[in-house]
Design an enzyme around this catalytic site. Sequence first.
Site, PDB file in Angstrom:
ATOM      1  N   ASN A   1      -7.730   3.459   9.225  1.00  0.00           N
ATOM      2  CA  ASN A   1      -7.196   2.225   9.795  1.00  0.00           C
ATOM      3  C   ASN A   1      -7.398   2.109  11.292  1.00  0.00           C
ATOM      4  OD1 ASN A   1      -5.267   4.403   9.085  1.00  0.00           O
ATOM      5  ND2 ASN A   1      -3.914   3.330  10.487  1.00  0.00           N
TER       6      ASN A   1
ATOM      7  N   SER B   1      -3.708  -2.939  -0.592  1.00  0.00           N
ATOM      8  CA  SER B   1      -2.588  -3.772  -0.155  1.00  0.00           C
ATOM      9  C   SER B   1      -3.083  -5.184   0.151  1.00  0.00           C
ATOM     10  CB  SER B   1      -1.988  -3.137   1.103  1.00  0.00           C
ATOM     11  OG  SER B   1      -0.957  -3.945   1.601  1.00  0.00           O
ATOM     12  N   GLY B   2      -2.416  -6.191  -0.431  1.00  0.00           N
ATOM     13  CA  GLY B   2      -2.886  -7.575  -0.310  1.00  0.00           C
ATOM     14  C   GLY B   2      -2.991  -8.103   1.111  1.00  0.00           C
ATOM     15  N   HIS B   3      -2.022  -7.727   1.963  1.00  0.00           N
ATOM     16  CA  HIS B   3      -1.991  -8.382   3.290  1.00  0.00           C
ATOM     17  C   HIS B   3      -3.103  -7.925   4.216  1.00  0.00           C
ATOM     18  CE1 HIS B   3       0.013  -5.324   6.036  1.00  0.00           C
ATOM     19  NE2 HIS B   3       0.311  -4.788   4.873  1.00  0.00           N
TER      20      HIS B   3
ATOM     21  N   GLY C   1       0.822  -1.208   0.000  1.00  0.00           N
ATOM     22  CA  GLY C   1       0.000   0.000   0.000  1.00  0.00           C
ATOM     23  C   GLY C   1       0.856   1.258   0.000  1.00  0.00           C
TER      24      GLY C   1
ATOM     25  N   GLN D   1      -7.714   0.104   3.765  1.00  0.00           N
ATOM     26  CA  GLN D   1      -8.568  -0.478   4.814  1.00  0.00           C
ATOM     27  C   GLN D   1     -10.018  -0.671   4.360  1.00  0.00           C
ATOM     28  OE1 GLN D   1      -7.642  -1.830   7.532  1.00  0.00           O
ATOM     29  NE2 GLN D   1      -5.553  -1.049   7.786  1.00  0.00           N
TER      30      GLN D   1
ATOM     31  N   CYS E   1       2.000   1.058  12.690  1.00  0.00           N
ATOM     32  CA  CYS E   1       3.275   1.770  12.601  1.00  0.00           C
ATOM     33  C   CYS E   1       3.554   2.601  13.840  1.00  0.00           C
ATOM     34  CB  CYS E   1       3.280   2.689  11.383  1.00  0.00           C
ATOM     35  SG  CYS E   1       2.780   1.831   9.913  1.00  0.00           S
TER      36      CYS E   1
ATOM     37  N   THR F   1      11.005  -7.347 -12.437  1.00  0.00           N
ATOM     38  CA  THR F   1      10.383  -8.605 -12.842  1.00  0.00           C
ATOM     39  C   THR F   1       9.165  -8.883 -11.962  1.00  0.00           C
ATOM     40  OG1 THR F   1      12.505  -9.427 -13.553  1.00  0.00           O
ATOM     41  CG2 THR F   1      10.791 -11.092 -13.171  1.00  0.00           C
TER      42      THR F   1
HETATM   43  N1  PLP Z   1      -2.950   2.871   4.230  1.00  0.00           N
HETATM   44  C1  PLP Z   1      -3.609   2.429   5.302  1.00  0.00           C
HETATM   45  C2  PLP Z   1      -4.940   3.034   5.620  1.00  0.00           C
HETATM   46  C3  PLP Z   1      -3.079   1.407   6.086  1.00  0.00           C
HETATM   47  O1  PLP Z   1      -3.758   0.974   7.148  1.00  0.00           O
HETATM   48  C4  PLP Z   1      -1.812   0.867   5.750  1.00  0.00           C
HETATM   49  C5  PLP Z   1      -1.192  -0.171   6.596  1.00  0.00           C
HETATM   50  O2  PLP Z   1      -1.469  -0.301   7.770  1.00  0.00           O
HETATM   51  C6  PLP Z   1      -1.163   1.357   4.611  1.00  0.00           C
HETATM   52  C7  PLP Z   1      -1.760   2.354   3.880  1.00  0.00           C
HETATM   53  C8  PLP Z   1       0.171   0.823   4.186  1.00  0.00           C
HETATM   54  O3  PLP Z   1       0.056  -0.433   3.601  1.00  0.00           O
HETATM   55  P1  PLP Z   1       1.330  -1.380   3.474  1.00  0.00           P
HETATM   56  O4  PLP Z   1       1.612  -1.905   4.835  1.00  0.00           O
HETATM   57  O5  PLP Z   1       0.938  -2.470   2.528  1.00  0.00           O
HETATM   58  O6  PLP Z   1       2.436  -0.547   2.938  1.00  0.00           O
END
Ligand code: PLP
Length: 401
Positions: A152, A202-204, A73, A182, A328, A240
Amino acid sequence: MSKLIYLDNNATTKIDEKVLEAMMPYFKEEYANPSSMYDFSIKPAHAIKEARRKLKDFLGAKNEKEIIFTSCGSESANTAIRGYLSTVKNKKHIITTKVEHPCVLNVYKYLEKNGYKVDYIGVNSNGELDLTELENAITPDTALVSVMFANNETGILNPIKKISEIIKNKNPETKFYVDAVQAAGKVPINVEDLGIDMLGISGHKFHAPKGVGVLYVNSKTMISPLIIGGHQERGKRAGTENVPYIVGIGKAAELAADNLEYENTEIARLRDKLEKGIVQKVYNARINTGLATRVPNTTNIGFEYIEGELILLHLSDLGICASSGSACTSGSLEPSHVLRAMNVPFTSLHGSVRFSLSRFTTEAEIDYVLDKLPAAIEEIRKISPYQKELQALKEMKTANV
Ligand code: PLP
């Protein structure tokens, strides 16, 4: 650890077995570089094409060419924002919100040091964006407006369609970036209907592995690549292709679309049960967002006059994973910038906990938390320096029952 109740799905999610299964052949047998000329590369190249189609459908894009695979993301946000701004050198004004994720906010802090003027729009005490302030901030010099789809920390959903209409009415040349990390898998996303120019996911966060993301850029928006090199992703992102992970996010998107209704009925029900249960059983608990519109899996609860870190440690001893602040910022003692922007009273600013569920969360897990959490809070209250205030809260709550 014997028991694990994972309620931190906004930090990351468990990979879905079906996603892993879809990825495995591309680690083992089908390892060819998709750009090679021999037949061995046909399958991986086709798998990427298929994943791109799935993401196009998932996001409601018009064209597969509008889908760019990234690593996360953060990369999607950086590519969109910096990649777009480098194509409009004459406009130096950006509008964003005070409650964006650091991967967006810190890009703007960086740009401010490099000649841009950035306006940060505020939110009310429920975390809802001030749309009048946003509208008034748009000028002929505004290159970009950037608003997250869902927050988030609180799960608050922004009125994306309304915002895109405000932007297009005030300055049709202004582009709109949406951080939908989110929102993906929690609410429907249709970039065409919503009037979005660029969007990142973001995949995870929706049961694909860590290390893969997607950036949507509509065909009317030009961006320069952040990563310069080969011709991959139509020259928008060199390197790649990470075939297994791209296959994984494609499968995850397909599963997320299938599970959207379940997320919005069953997971929403479990979230509501959790937060109502906590507020009933714990006299110093308050829902930080009130009844504002949120994604179905998230609740952010303030426990007044006690420390969030202590709550998380007690919960961890019980096998329960939750968080305070974003993934974070948790780990730092700074109160969350999101809760501060909402003017959450200092009495619960440090004692706020985010619980985030997923489609793998069970009712038994929620019952376990409701059974264990009140006693854990009771323990923590005993060492709070605010005994008089807690007593007053208790009396007030008992009088109101
Ligand atoms: N944006 C939001 C709202 C998020 O919650 C997060 C990750 O917690 C991100 C962006 C960043 O995503 P990534 O961890 O895949 O870089």
